[in-house]
Scaffold this active site. Sequence first.
Site, PDB file in Angstrom:
ATOM      1  N   ILE B  17      46.389  40.598  45.853  1.00  0.00           N
ATOM      2  CA  ILE B  17      46.465  40.257  44.460  1.00  0.00           C
ATOM      3  C   ILE B  17      46.716  41.092  43.630  1.00  0.00           C
ATOM      4  O   ILE B  17      46.613  42.400  43.812  1.00  0.00           O
ATOM      5  CB  ILE B  17      44.984  39.511  44.095  1.00  0.00           C
ATOM      6  CG1 ILE B  17      45.213  38.389  42.997  1.00  0.00           C
ATOM      7  CG2 ILE B  17      44.003  40.305  43.669  1.00  0.00           C
ATOM      8  CD1 ILE B  17      43.964  37.393  42.975  1.00  0.00           C
ATOM      9  N   CYS B  18      47.512  40.762  42.341  1.00  0.00           N
ATOM     10  CA  CYS B  18      47.856  41.665  41.416  1.00  0.00           C
ATOM     11  C   CYS B  18      46.430  42.618  40.801  1.00  0.00           C
ATOM     12  O   CYS B  18      45.305  41.946  40.662  1.00  0.00           O
ATOM     13  CB  CYS B  18      48.211  41.016  39.898  1.00  0.00           C
ATOM     14  SG  CYS B  18      50.001  40.979  40.175  1.00  0.00           S
ATOM     15  N   PRO B  19      46.553  43.721  40.370  1.00  0.00           N
ATOM     16  CA  PRO B  19      47.981  44.565  40.681  1.00  0.00           C
ATOM     17  C   PRO B  19      48.216  45.362  41.705  1.00  0.00           C
ATOM     18  O   PRO B  19      48.893  46.289  41.810  1.00  0.00           O
ATOM     19  CB  PRO B  19      47.496  45.318  39.344  1.00  0.00           C
ATOM     20  CG  PRO B  19      46.196  45.813  39.371  1.00  0.00           C
ATOM     21  CD  PRO B  19      45.401  44.544  39.910  1.00  0.00           C
TER      22      PRO B  19
END
Lengths: 412, 81
Positions: B17-19
Site C-alpha cells: 500500500i502507498c507509499p
Amino acid sequence: MTAQPVASTRRFSLPESVHIAVLLVPIAIYLLALGGGVSLATFFAVGSAVGFTLQRARLCFVSGFRDLFMLHQGRTLRGLIVGLAVGTIGFAMVMGTIIPDAFAGRTPEDAHILPVGLATVAGGLLFGVGMVLAGGCVSGSLYRMGEGYVASWVSMAGVMIGLYALNQTWNFWWDLTISTAPRVWFPTTIGYTGSIVLTFALLAAAYVATLWWERKQAFVANVPIRRAQPAPPASVADDVRLALRGVFRREWSPLTGGVVLSMLNILLFIKYRPLGVVGEISRWANDLGASAGIPMAIQKGLDGLAGCAAAVTEGGSWFTDGFMLNIGIIVGAFVAAVLAREFRLRIPRQPQRYFQSLGGGVIMGYGAGLGLGCTLGAFYSAIPSLALNGWVYALAMAGGALIGTRIIRRLA
Amino acid sequence: MAETETAVPVLDVRGEICPYPMLRTNKELDEVHPGISALDVLTDHPPALSTIPPEAMKRGYGCEIDEVRDGEWMIRLFKDA
C-alpha cells in the site's frame, strides 16, 4: 529486498458474470435494512455511495497531505479543497434553515462544531502521524477494506485498539481540556455571509499554497497507461458503453471525487447529520471491550458533543445508523472495485508491514478519539460547518503528516 | 503489450500500500542496483501509478505503464541508451 521474478501465485480475479451480480450484495442489504427502518436504509445507501466515490476517485486523504510533502504533488489536496468549497455552500444553506438568525447565540446541534483546544491539536497531530504510517486514514481504511487490502483490515483493528485506549483515558482529557475548551462557530460573530467569505478566502489561500509548493520542485508527470484499446464508438450502444466505462472503469479525478463526496455529505446533513465514521467505530471498540470483560466507565460530556464522539449502544442493537453508514462504505468500495476489475486480495509480504499498519492504526485511533473525528468528521464535515475546530484540526493533521513522512522514509 | 526485453529484473510490489511501492522502487534504483538501465515494477495498487513514475523520472528514467491484466500494472522504467 532485491528484484525477484514474478510469482504466479496470489492472483485473485473474478469471472465476468460475477461482476454485475455483485450488485445483489448492496441491494440485499438495503432491503434488509428497510425492514429495520428508513434511516438504516438511507445511511446504508449514502455509505455505499461514499465508498463507491472514494474507490473510483482513489480519494485518499493521506495521499492528499503525504504526496504534497513527499512528492510535491498537490492534485489530490486541491480536489479536496474544491470539495470543501462546495460543502461550505451546502452546509451554510442547511444550517441557515435550522438556525435562521446566526447572531442569536444558538448553534445547529448536528453540525460539527466542536471544542477547540489542546485536544484538537494533539488529536490532529497523532492522527496525521498514524495515518501516514498506516497508509490510510480511517475512511480510507474502510474503503480499502472493501477493495481487498488486508493491511487495511489490520489498520482498522489498530484504530479500534487506539479508540479503546482513548476512551479509557477520556475522562482525564475531558477534565484537563475538552470540558473547558470553547466552541467557535464563525456565524455567531460574522454571520453566514461573512463566514462563507472567510472560509472561501482560507480555502483559496490553501489552494494557492499547494501550487506554490508544487512549483518549488516542479515535477508533474502524467504517464498514460497502455492497454488494449476498444474500437472507436460507432453507434448509440457504443456511446452508452463508453459513458458507462467513464463511470465504472476509468479513474475519476480527485476533483470529481471531492465534489461528489461533498454533495453526499450535504444530502445526508439535509435529512440527518453530516458524515462521520469514528464515533461508531469507537462504539464497536467499547462494546468489544465490554464483551471481553472490561466494560468502559461512563465517559463524561458525551451528550453535548456532536460529530464523532463515542457513540453509545442504544437498546442493545448493534445495527445503528452509524453501523449501516460504515458497512455501506466497505460494501460500496467493494462493488466499485469489482466493477472496475480492481478487486483483489492484497496481502503484504513483508512482515513489518503488519506492524506498521497496526501501529499506525493505534496512533490514528487514539488521535481520532481525542480530536473528535477523522479526516471525514473533524475535517471534511467540520470546515463546511463554519467552525474553527476544522481548521485547527487540519493544520495539526498536516503537521502530523509531515512528521509521519519523515518517519516513514527511515522505515522504508 | 510492448515486446519484453530480455532479462529486465522485475520488482514485485503487489500487496503493498502507498507509499511503500514507491519507496521500494526508489530504494531499488538508488541502493540495490544503482544506475540500473531498466527495471520493471509490478503493482496492484493503482495510486502507485502516479507516485512511482515521477520519482523515477527525477532520477533520469523514462517510463511506460502496461496494464498486464485486470487490476495489475507493469511500470517499465528504462534509461535511454
